[in-house]
Structures are given as structure tokens and as C-alpha cells.
Write a protein that holds these residues in place. Structure first.
Motif, mmCIF file in Angstrom:
data_model
loop_
_atom_site.group_PDB
_atom_site.id
_atom_site.type_symbol
_atom_site.label_atom_id
_atom_site.label_comp_id
_atom_site.label_asym_id
_atom_site.label_seq_id
_atom_site.Cartn_x
_atom_site.Cartn_y
_atom_site.Cartn_z
ATOM 1 N N LEU A 135 0.883 -1.221 0.031
ATOM 2 C CA LEU A 135 0.044 0.023 -0.124
ATOM 3 C C LEU A 135 0.833 1.480 -0.003
ATOM 4 O O LEU A 135 1.698 1.395 0.778
ATOM 5 N N LEU A 136 0.611 2.207 -1.090
ATOM 6 C CA LEU A 136 1.268 3.287 -0.982
ATOM 7 C C LEU A 136 0.425 4.359 -0.266
ATOM 8 O O LEU A 136 -0.746 4.843 -0.966
ATOM 9 N N PRO A 137 0.902 4.856 0.831
ATOM 10 C CA PRO A 137 -0.055 5.807 1.778
ATOM 11 C C PRO A 137 -0.489 7.118 1.161
ATOM 12 O O PRO A 137 -1.576 7.693 1.214
ATOM 13 N N ASP A 138 0.349 7.407 0.062
ATOM 14 C CA ASP A 138 0.079 8.752 -0.672
ATOM 15 C C ASP A 138 -1.297 8.414 -1.440
ATOM 16 O O ASP A 138 -2.189 9.548 -1.680
ATOM 17 N N ASP A 139 -1.779 7.518 -1.947
ATOM 18 C CA ASP A 139 -2.824 7.233 -2.443
ATOM 19 C C ASP A 139 -3.837 6.911 -1.345
ATOM 20 O O ASP A 139 -3.975 5.844 -0.784
ATOM 21 N N LEU A 140 -4.759 7.806 -1.103
ATOM 22 C CA LEU A 140 -5.897 7.434 -0.212
ATOM 23 C C LEU A 140 -7.291 7.186 -0.604
ATOM 24 O O LEU A 140 -7.475 7.805 -1.565
ATOM 25 N N TYR A 178 2.182 7.830 -13.931
ATOM 26 C CA TYR A 178 1.871 6.330 -13.570
ATOM 27 C C TYR A 178 2.678 5.338 -14.197
ATOM 28 O O TYR A 178 2.952 5.417 -15.191
ATOM 29 N N GLY A 179 2.423 4.152 -13.285
ATOM 30 C CA GLY A 179 2.430 2.761 -14.068
ATOM 31 C C GLY A 179 1.259 2.791 -14.950
ATOM 32 O O GLY A 179 0.001 2.735 -14.479
ATOM 33 N N ILE A 180 1.354 2.081 -16.292
ATOM 34 C CA ILE A 180 0.043 2.146 -17.182
ATOM 35 C C ILE A 180 -0.137 0.676 -17.519
ATOM 36 O O ILE A 180 1.152 0.230 -17.851
ATOM 37 N N VAL A 197 3.574 -0.667 -18.087
ATOM 38 C CA VAL A 197 4.956 0.117 -18.121
ATOM 39 C C VAL A 197 5.117 1.307 -17.281
ATOM 40 O O VAL A 197 3.941 1.719 -17.107
ATOM 41 N N GLU A 198 6.280 1.689 -16.910
ATOM 42 C CA GLU A 198 6.397 2.718 -15.969
ATOM 43 C C GLU A 198 6.283 4.141 -16.379
ATOM 44 O O GLU A 198 7.109 4.308 -17.399
ATOM 45 N N LYS A 199 5.525 4.932 -16.240
ATOM 46 C CA LYS A 199 5.443 6.255 -16.632
ATOM 47 C C LYS A 199 5.561 6.422 -18.237
ATOM 48 O O LYS A 199 6.783 7.236 -18.326
ATOM 49 N N PRO A 200 5.045 5.894 -19.001
ATOM 50 C CA PRO A 200 5.151 6.061 -20.316
ATOM 51 C C PRO A 200 4.540 7.766 -20.891
ATOM 52 O O PRO A 200 3.652 8.028 -20.279
ATOM 53 N N ALA A 210 -4.379 3.649 -15.251
ATOM 54 C CA ALA A 210 -2.998 3.960 -14.378
ATOM 55 C C ALA A 210 -3.152 2.986 -13.123
ATOM 56 O O ALA A 210 -4.216 2.830 -12.436
ATOM 57 N N VAL A 211 -2.087 2.637 -12.890
ATOM 58 C CA VAL A 211 -1.757 1.798 -11.650
ATOM 59 C C VAL A 211 -1.882 2.950 -10.346
ATOM 60 O O VAL A 211 -1.111 3.797 -10.208
ATOM 61 N N VAL A 212 -2.708 2.522 -9.404
ATOM 62 C CA VAL A 212 -2.748 3.343 -8.252
ATOM 63 C C VAL A 212 -2.021 2.630 -7.005
ATOM 64 O O VAL A 212 -1.829 1.338 -7.323
ATOM 65 N N LEU A 238 9.024 -1.196 -9.291
ATOM 66 C CA LEU A 238 8.271 -2.639 -8.537
ATOM 67 C C LEU A 238 7.542 -2.974 -10.232
ATOM 68 O O LEU A 238 7.250 -3.974 -10.467
ATOM 69 N N THR A 239 7.055 -1.974 -11.009
ATOM 70 C CA THR A 239 6.358 -1.944 -12.328
ATOM 71 C C THR A 239 7.332 -2.935 -13.130
ATOM 72 O O THR A 239 6.765 -3.685 -13.744
ATOM 73 N N ASP A 240 8.579 -2.810 -13.314
ATOM 74 C CA ASP A 240 9.464 -3.593 -14.259
ATOM 75 C C ASP A 240 9.183 -4.997 -13.810
ATOM 76 O O ASP A 240 9.368 -5.969 -14.618
HETATM 77 C C1 G1P Z 1 4.371 4.755 -8.065
HETATM 78 C C2 G1P Z 1 4.465 3.469 -8.907
HETATM 79 C C3 G1P Z 1 3.481 4.059 -10.306
HETATM 80 C C4 G1P Z 1 2.071 3.948 -9.617
HETATM 81 C C5 G1P Z 1 2.123 5.026 -8.655
HETATM 82 C C6 G1P Z 1 0.667 5.341 -8.006
HETATM 83 O O1 G1P Z 1 5.002 5.847 -8.610
HETATM 84 O O2 G1P Z 1 5.874 3.542 -9.390
HETATM 85 O O3 G1P Z 1 3.678 2.889 -11.197
HETATM 86 O O4 G1P Z 1 1.114 4.441 -10.762
HETATM 87 O O5 G1P Z 1 2.961 5.009 -7.547
HETATM 88 O O6 G1P Z 1 0.598 5.972 -6.804
HETATM 89 P P1 G1P Z 1 5.300 7.088 -7.821
HETATM 90 O O7 G1P Z 1 3.961 7.862 -7.641
HETATM 91 O O8 G1P Z 1 6.019 6.641 -6.332
HETATM 92 O O9 G1P Z 1 6.166 7.858 -8.413
#
Ligand code: G1P
Length: 304
Positions: A135-140, A178-180, A197-200, A210-212, A238-240
Motif C-alpha cells: 500500500l502506498l499511503p499517498d493514495d488515500l 503512473y504505471g500504465i 509500463v512505468e510512466k510512459p 493507471a496503477v494506483v 516495482l512495475t518492471d
Molecule cells: C508509484 C509507481 C507507479 C504508480 C504510482 C501510484 O509511482 O511506481 O507505477 O502508478 O506509484 O501512486 P510514484 O508515485 O511513487 O512515483
């Protein structure tokens, strides 16, 4: 993972080693995960979501300078004693609810800032050989009347015996943030990922899905991460590693029910604050009045 017979996730990884430069100077001393939305820090929302999904082991990947997150989840004996003596039972309960007794917090240091993939790899010794969440806490993510995003994903992962990645559509010109993913057509809320793919750049992005920041992954990802070379931005992505997983295993994209606030940006943090204040038992009406007053003072005649 075998189809239909996968174990339920029990462990969740929170990569919290980032510097949070976007929120300087606030983040000079306060990690961005500790920035509050009303009265709870961002990390608490992600932790609650993981616990609600059934996780009982929380792995925080931090850097050696960041002690605030560990302090926050540690027991505060003196504070609790004082609240108890003062008869402030509701506050005491709120402090205790930060981490329920059946849940354990484990702290792992990421020695160098080498990217999200590397941060997840640092959790390997704690995760072992079982599926887990990131879980990436930035994404609430807020799902007011239903289960949290991770609980929804854990159900799908268990049912399908697959890894599951949360996605949502974004404006095409934002794909470079984003990861797409490219997927098979969605069956209800999910679809098989064929490419990631990461941030195309928008000109080469395979879609606008987009990956959240929610993932359910199987432990095979660790071996793949060990061999993942630095990618976008010179970091281990992580995307790779997920891209390397695709030829071997089923990975589903999942469009969660709920609203995502991108609290890694100023406007996302403000938006989340407004929404949670308006939904807060005691603050709802005063917050609404304050907003109307501010809009009136700015000469906004017809707020929607
Ligand atoms: C990370 C991931 C990215 C994803 C994103 C979601 O990027 O690398 O693939 O889409 O989180 O928040 P970051 O935002 O840490 O650069």
C-alpha cells in the motif's frame, strides 16, 4: 498461486522511506505519511485499510532518519496513563486504536533510496513465501459505504489465485505520472494484464489505465525484483518486476469501488481534507459553513 485455492493475504508492506520533497518545508521534520487529514495521519488510513482487509502483520519500509512513523505506532505509556487518570476515555480509545492488539508492526530499513521495487524487496525477510499486499499511503482510497480497496482486491486475489493491481482511468496526458497497464476487456471490475509500463509518455502509452498504490502480489515477485535492473529515473521499479511476472502468472487489473485522493500532491491533500471534514461527525456542519463563507468572501456566487 493456484487458481481458486490461494491463501488470504495476512501481511502488508508500506514503503515510507521517501523524502516527501513536494511538501517542503513541512516535510523537513514531519514525514509526508504523517501529514494529517483532519485528525489522523495519512499512514493511519492505509493501515486501517490493510487491517480491514485481514492483515495482521504490517511491514514499514523506512529510512534511518525517519523515526516518526515508528514512534506513532509505538505504545505511548505516559500519554495513555495521563488520559486514563484524567478520565478522557474516548481520547484514550482513539490513541489505542492506532494499532489493534492483534496486529504487529515490523520496521525494516531501506539502506539507500533505490526506488519502490527496491523498497518492496527490503520486506522480503518478513514476508517469506506467501502472497502479500503493498500500500502506498499517498493514495488515500475512500469507499464510504463499502469495503476498502484492499479488501476488495484480496477477495479477487484469493478467488482467482492471481496477483491483483489497483487501477483507474486517468486523462491520457497524465500517463507519464503512473504505471500504465494494457488489459483484456474488463469482466465487471477486473481484466487480465497483458502489459505494464512505468510512466510512459502519452504518445506511447498502451492505455490510460493507471496503477494506483495498491497491489496484491505473490512472493515470486521478490526473485524477479532481485534481478530487476534500474529503470525509469535510474530506480528499481516495482512495475518492471511485475512486467517480468506477466509471462509466468496471472495478474489482474482491478478497478476498485471508491474514490482515490492523490495525497502526494497539494491539491489531492486539500481535496481529501475537504471531503473528510464534510463527512466528519462533529465537523461536517462547521466545515460546510467555513467553506461557504470562504467562497462568499472570494465573491463566488454560485458554488456547486
Ligand atoms: C508509484 C509507481 C507507479 C504508480 C504510482 C501510484 O509511482 O511506481 O507505477 O502508478 O506509484 O501512486 P510514484 O508515485 O511513487 O512515483
Amino acid at each position: 498461486m493456484r487458481s481458486g485455492n490461494a491463501p488470504r493475504i495476512r501481511k502488508a508492506v508500506f514503503p515510507v522511506a521517501g523524502l516527501g520533497t513536494r511538501f517542503l518545508p513541512a516535510t523537513k521534520t514531519v514525514p509526508k505519511e504523517m501529514l494529517p487529514i483532519v485528525d489522523r495521519p495519512l499512514i493511519q488510513y492505509a493501515v486501517d485499510e490493510a487491517i480491514a482487509a485481514g492483515c495482521d502483520t504490517l511491514v514499514f519500509v523506512t529510512n534511518r532518519y525517519k523515526h516518526a512513523v515508528a514512534d506513532y505506532f509505538d505504545k505511548a505509556y505516559e500519554l495513555e496513563h495521563r488520559l486514563e487518570n484524567d478520565g478522557k476515555h474516548e481520547l484514550l480509545q482513539r490513541v489505542r486504536d492506532v494499532l489493534p492488539e492483534h496486529v504487529r508492526a515490523v520496521f525494516v530499513t531501506q539502506p539507500e533510496a533505490r526506488g519502490l521495487g527496491h523498497a518492496v524487496l527490503c520486506a522480503k525477510p518478513v514476508i517469506g513465501d506467501e502472497p502479500f499486499a503493498v500500500l502506498l499511503p499517498d493514495d488515500l482510497i475512500w469507499n464510504r459505504n463499502g469495503p476498502g480497496a484492499l479488501a476488495q482486491m484480496a477477495d479477487l486475489a484469493q478467488h482467482q489465485g492471481s496477483s491483483v493491481i489497483a487501477v483507474e482511468p486517468v486523462p491520457h496526458e497524465h500517463t507519464h505520472r503512473y504505471g500504465i497497464v494494457a488489459t483484456a476487456p474488463f469482466d465487471g471490475r477486473h481484466g487480465l494484464i497483458g502489459a505494464i509500463v512505468e510512466k510512459p509518455d502519452p504518445s506511447v502509452a498502451p492505455s490510460n489505465l493507471a496503477v494506483v498504490g495498491r497491489y496484491v502480489l505473490e512472493p515470486r515477485i521478490f526473485e524477479l525484483l532481485e534481478h530487476t535492473q534500474p529503470g525509469k529515473g535510474g530506480e528499481i521499479q516495482l512495475t518492471d518486476a511485475i512486467a517480468a511476472l506477466l509471462p509466468e502468472r496471472t495478474v489482474n487489473a482491478y478497478r476498485f469501488a471508491g474514490t482515490r485522493f492523490d495525497c502526494g500532491t497539494h491539491i489531492g491533500l486539500v481535496e481529501a481534507t475537504i471531503r473528510f471534514a464534510l463527512d466528519h461527525e462533529a465537523l461536517s456542519e462547521p466545515a460546510r459553513q467555513a467553506m461557504l463563507k470562504a467562497l462568499a468572501e472570494l465573491g463566488v456566487q454560485d458554488p456547486v
